[in-house]
Structures are given as C-alpha cells and as structure tokens.
Design a protein around this motif. Sequence first.
Motif, PDB file in Angstrom:
ATOM      1  N   SER A 101      47.197  20.092   6.006  1.00  0.00           N
ATOM      2  CA  SER A 101      46.672  20.821   7.160  1.00  0.00           C
ATOM      3  C   SER A 101      45.803  19.885   7.982  1.00  0.00           C
ATOM      4  O   SER A 101      44.988  19.141   7.438  1.00  0.00           O
ATOM      5  N   PHE A 102      45.978  19.946   9.280  1.00  0.00           N
ATOM      6  CA  PHE A 102      45.153  19.179  10.205  1.00  0.00           C
ATOM      7  C   PHE A 102      44.322  20.160  11.006  1.00  0.00           C
ATOM      8  O   PHE A 102      44.837  21.113  11.568  1.00  0.00           O
ATOM      9  N   LEU A 103      43.031  19.920  11.022  1.00  0.00           N
ATOM     10  CA  LEU A 103      42.105  20.743  11.784  1.00  0.00           C
ATOM     11  C   LEU A 103      41.501  19.870  12.861  1.00  0.00           C
ATOM     12  O   LEU A 103      40.924  18.810  12.562  1.00  0.00           O
ATOM     13  N   HIS A 120      38.532  25.316  17.243  1.00  0.00           N
ATOM     14  CA  HIS A 120      39.360  24.394  16.459  1.00  0.00           C
ATOM     15  C   HIS A 120      40.796  24.899  16.501  1.00  0.00           C
ATOM     16  O   HIS A 120      41.052  26.080  16.755  1.00  0.00           O
ATOM     17  N   VAL A 121      41.722  23.992  16.275  1.00  0.00           N
ATOM     18  CA  VAL A 121      43.143  24.314  16.232  1.00  0.00           C
ATOM     19  C   VAL A 121      43.701  23.733  14.946  1.00  0.00           C
ATOM     20  O   VAL A 121      43.456  22.569  14.612  1.00  0.00           O
ATOM     21  N   ALA A 122      44.459  24.558  14.218  1.00  0.00           N
ATOM     22  CA  ALA A 122      45.070  24.121  12.955  1.00  0.00           C
ATOM     23  C   ALA A 122      46.540  23.772  13.181  1.00  0.00           C
ATOM     24  O   ALA A 122      47.214  24.375  14.023  1.00  0.00           O
ATOM     25  N   PHE A 123      47.012  22.814  12.431  1.00  0.00           N
ATOM     26  CA  PHE A 123      48.418  22.408  12.481  1.00  0.00           C
ATOM     27  C   PHE A 123      48.786  21.913  11.083  1.00  0.00           C
ATOM     28  O   PHE A 123      47.992  21.226  10.447  1.00  0.00           O
ATOM     29  N   GLU A 165      54.304  22.905  11.549  1.00  0.00           N
ATOM     30  CA  GLU A 165      54.007  24.311  11.791  1.00  0.00           C
ATOM     31  C   GLU A 165      52.676  24.426  12.524  1.00  0.00           C
ATOM     32  O   GLU A 165      51.656  23.920  12.048  1.00  0.00           O
ATOM     33  N   GLY A 166      52.700  25.045  13.699  1.00  0.00           N
ATOM     34  CA  GLY A 166      51.465  25.232  14.435  1.00  0.00           C
ATOM     35  C   GLY A 166      51.724  25.623  15.873  1.00  0.00           C
ATOM     36  O   GLY A 166      52.847  25.547  16.363  1.00  0.00           O
TER      37      GLY A 166
END
Length: 192
Positions: A101-103, A120-123, A165-166
């Motif tokens: 997961s990338f925040l 923040h945006v998660a990917f 996914e994001g």
Amino acid sequence: MLPLLLASSSPYRRELLARLRLPFVCSSPEIDESHRADESAIELVQRLAEEKARALANDYPDHLIIGSDQVAVLDGRILGKPHTFERALEQLTAASGRSVSFLTGLALLNSATGECQVDHVAFTVHMRILDPARIERYLRADEPYDCAGSFKAEGLGVSLFRATEGSDATSLIGLPLIRLVDMLGNEGIIVP
C-alpha cells in the motif's frame, strides 16, 4: 490567482504538477521526516505534507504551497526509501507476490491566510512473484534507491506489478493530481 509553489525537489512531483499547465516554482523545505512513536502511516504522511508546506510559508507569503509525502506499507510496516542496493533488495524480496500500500499525503497551504487543506490518497500495488535474479536486474537497470518501496512506477518498476488498485494513479508517483485539482478548486483555481 496566488502563485503556486511546489515544496519539493522531486523531479517526479515536478513532472506531475506540470501536467496541470499552471505556472509554479519549486523550493525544497528542510524538515525532520522522522516517524514519531505511535504515529500511523496516514498521520505521518499528512503531517509531513503539511510541515513541508508550512516550512516555506515565511519565505513565500501570498502563495499556494503544495506539500506532499509518501510511504509504502507492507504488513503494517512502513518501508522508507532504501538508499542502497542492499536495502532495496530486501524490500523487493519481502514484497514479492504480495500487496504493497502506498499512502501519499497532500497539503495545500494558502500562506496569505494560513488556511491549509490536508488529505491523503491510498494506492495499492500487487507485485508479481519476483526471483532474486529478476530483482537484481531491475535494481541495476532502474536504481530506485530514492523511491519508497524500491521501485519507480514511472520506469521499469511497472514490470514488477501484477496489478494496481486505486482512484488516482498519480498518487503512486508521489503527487495525487485528482485530489490536488479539488483543493485548487477550493482556492478558486479551476483546471483547465
């Protein structure tokens, strides 16, 4: 329109912001990016994004200052920038066949008013199963030692992915443009 300032020296973030075709300047803030005890990854990236923006407010009054910060998370553990081949090898070996997961924290500070929007945006990146030879070839070719998670999504790193996914692929590179456009709109800047 208040002038835009990108609080970053990252060439990746500069390239992303240029996509919006708005004039901007860059300056790199000096802040302590240490992870605090009991601070979640979300709290960390949001705090650092805001601190980066606020660190430049006195030098850039009457600006809209964009701060951003990113971490990779694997099994609840924050993966920072590896800085060395050995650390990058460890990170990619641990991520093999798994999801990372990338925040990405994002802040837009109006230095004239002191108002700051923070989010923040998660990917998520689902990694292929990676054998040691493939990891080594990749590291030698792309040298992603300044990238959280040890790969460059804008380079050969995409070859390591099984799927992504994001809601905003630009967040994976470090500056979530979809959310930034919303924040700029709140400041009266409509893109395009």
